[in-house]
Design an enzyme around this catalytic site. Structure first.
Site, PDB file in Angstrom:
ATOM      1  N   TYR A 149       0.863  -1.183   0.000  1.00 11.73           N
ATOM      2  CA  TYR A 149       0.000   0.000   0.000  1.00 11.73           C
ATOM      3  C   TYR A 149       0.898   1.231   0.000  1.00 11.73           C
ATOM      4  O   TYR A 149       1.824   1.323   0.818  1.00 11.73           O
ATOM      5  CB  TYR A 149      -0.912  -0.012   1.245  1.00 11.73           C
ATOM      6  N   ASP A 243       9.236   2.024  -0.292  1.00 10.88           N
ATOM      7  CA  ASP A 243       8.263   2.704   0.560  1.00 10.88           C
ATOM      8  C   ASP A 243       8.497   2.222   1.991  1.00 10.88           C
ATOM      9  O   ASP A 243       8.078   1.136   2.375  1.00 10.88           O
ATOM     10  CB  ASP A 243       6.842   2.371   0.078  1.00 10.88           C
ATOM     11  N   LYS A 271       4.708   8.154   8.930  1.00  7.02           N
ATOM     12  CA  LYS A 271       4.249   7.527  10.177  1.00  7.02           C
ATOM     13  C   LYS A 271       5.116   7.856  11.399  1.00  7.02           C
ATOM     14  O   LYS A 271       5.019   8.944  11.944  1.00  7.02           O
ATOM     15  CB  LYS A 271       4.128   6.010   9.962  1.00  7.02           C
TER      16      LYS A 271
END
Ligand SMILES: Cc1ncc(COP(=O)(O)O)c(C=O)c1O
Length: 435
Positions: A149, A243, A271
């Site tokens: 994702y 990522d 994050k």
């Protein structure tokens, strides 16, 4: 702890109000808890490893906001830094010295990030990385892996993992034109990647993937896979984007790339970097990043990019990590205690589900056999068993992610006592799941 989680009037009332006022009742779909049949409890407070819901129930938290909470909830070092920055003015629209210093620190941690651009979310970081890759290579196609994702931009959302999983995504809101520029291949499958590169490699700008995947449960790269991807990218003149929005500061100070020993051309972070505030970054080789405006022709910018409050939070996180002796070994030891304990509980109950752990990430799926390697395998997990397990754990005061495609995050605030209480809860909860 230990209070029965029965849907109560207050929770129901707020869910009704949410449904009347927020689209789908939420601001991010996973929170509706569709796979487990109920929304995530309305949470109003967090401290260390614990969160409290709207009626005052306390939970040991492994949701951890899907990754950002690394030090623990409301860590005073972060809140104080944020308060100070707020007092000086939260945003100026001019470059701040602390932005420069943060970029210097990230470059010092991630060898792959020779030049950095700060943004606000992981979605933006991945969008920026893709655009830079296209601008640098002057090619349009992108290759992604099924089950990874990379945020909710058009090119990244179909065939992705986490809660984005939707057969309809490709025909609803994403144009066929965009979808036609993206090849989605299985993770851990070098032959499939090479096949696409052989056919369309000279039109492909980048391969983007999570080096360790946190969006189809926890899925580890097989030995040699990432080195093989690196080699294929070199062979076809395609940029490799890691990522590391989840793994960035979680896998260790230099991310998963330092652990696996494979260096991408571009890295995305997010994050945990902001200690709960929205800050993310992408960065890469100097020649690649130099295509960004104003040095080059590729535009990426933002009103809140590099704002002093989020930057201050990021410095506080990095300072806290640096100031704690053995930060990562200790964090990993806590995660290992949880993983080993869960493996013991499962074995005692005769449940053949493998527990996977990487750094402070822990996961098992209700799927027998060796750990899953692909999204196709992850989808074989028993959704009903997980829903029963999730609800039983909630009853025992443990908050898990409301989907098996997510995973458990351990923070520096989780104690051995937290882990032991969690294992006790799991032991009982698994009887519900097994039924
Ligand atoms: C690996 C990965 N990349 C990118 C993103 C998108 O980040 P954000 O939700 O901050 O836009 C996520 C979010 O879950 C993620 O897990």
């Amino acid at each position: 702890m230990g209070v029965k989680h029965v849907p109560n009037d207050i929770g129901r009332l707020w869910w009704e109000r949410a449904l009347q006022n927020l689209a789908g009742g939420v601001d991010s779909p996973v929170r509706a808890g569709v796979p487990v049949g109920e929304p995530t409890p309305f949470l109003v407070r967090g401290r260390g490893s614990r969160v409290w819901d709207i009626v005052g129930r306390e939970y040991i938290d492994y949701l951890c906001a899907y990754g950002p909470v690394l030090l623990g909830h409301a860590d005073p070092r972060v809140t104080e830094a944020v308060a100070r920055a707020m007092c000086d003015g939260p945003v100026f629209g001019a470059t701040h010295p602390e932005e420069v210093r943060l970029a210097e620190r990230l470059r010092g941690l991630f060898a792959s990030m020779e030049l950095v651009r700060l943004v606000s979310t992981g979605t933006e970081a991945c969008m920026g990385a893709i655009r830079v890759a296209r601008g640098y290579t002057r090619r349009e196609r992108i290759i992604r892996c099924e089950g990874c994702y990379h945020g909710h931009s058009d090119a990244m959302i179909f065939g992705a993992g986490a809660s984005s999983l939707s057969e309809a995504a490709i025909s609803c809101g994403v144009t066929r034109g965009v979808a036609g520029e993206v090849d989605v291949v299985p993770y851990n499958d070098l032959p499939s990647l090479e096949l696409v590169l052989r056919e369309r490699g000279r039109h492909t700008a980048a391969v983007i993937l999570e080096p360790v995947v946190g969006n189809m449960g926890l899925c580890l790269p097989e030995a040699g896979y990432l080195a093989g991807v690196r080699e294929l990218c070199r062979k076809y003149g395609v940029l490799l984007i890691f990522d590391e929005v989840i793994t960035g500061l979680r896998a260790g100070p230099g991310g998963a790339q330092a652990v696996v020993g494979v260096t991408p051309d571009v890295t995305c972070l997010g994050k945990a970097l902001g200690g709960g505030l929205p800050i993310a970054a992408f960065g890469g080789r100097k020649d690649v990043m130099s295509v960004l405006a104003p040095a080059g022709p590729v535009f990426a910018g933002g009103t809140f990019s590099g704002n002093p409050v989020c930057v201050a939070a990021a410095h506080a996180v990095l300072d806290a990590i640096a100031a704690t002796e053995d930060f990562y070994p200790r964090l990993e030891a806590t995660a290992r205690r949880l993983a080993r304990g869960l493996a013991d509980v499962l074995a005692r109950r005769g449940l053949p589900y493998p527990v996977v752990q990487f750094a402070s990430m822990v996961d098992f799926m209700f799927r027998p056999g060796p750990g899953h390697r692909t999204m196709r395998e992850a989808r074989q997990a028993d959704a009903h068993a997980y829903a029963a397990y999730y609800r039983a754990m909630l009853n025992h005061g443990v908050l898990l992610p409301p989907s098996q495609m997510e995973l458990m995050f351990v923070t520096a605030a989780h104690t051995d006592e937290d882990i032991d209480a969690t294992l006790g809860a799991a032991d009982e909860a698994l009887t519900h799941a097994a039924r």
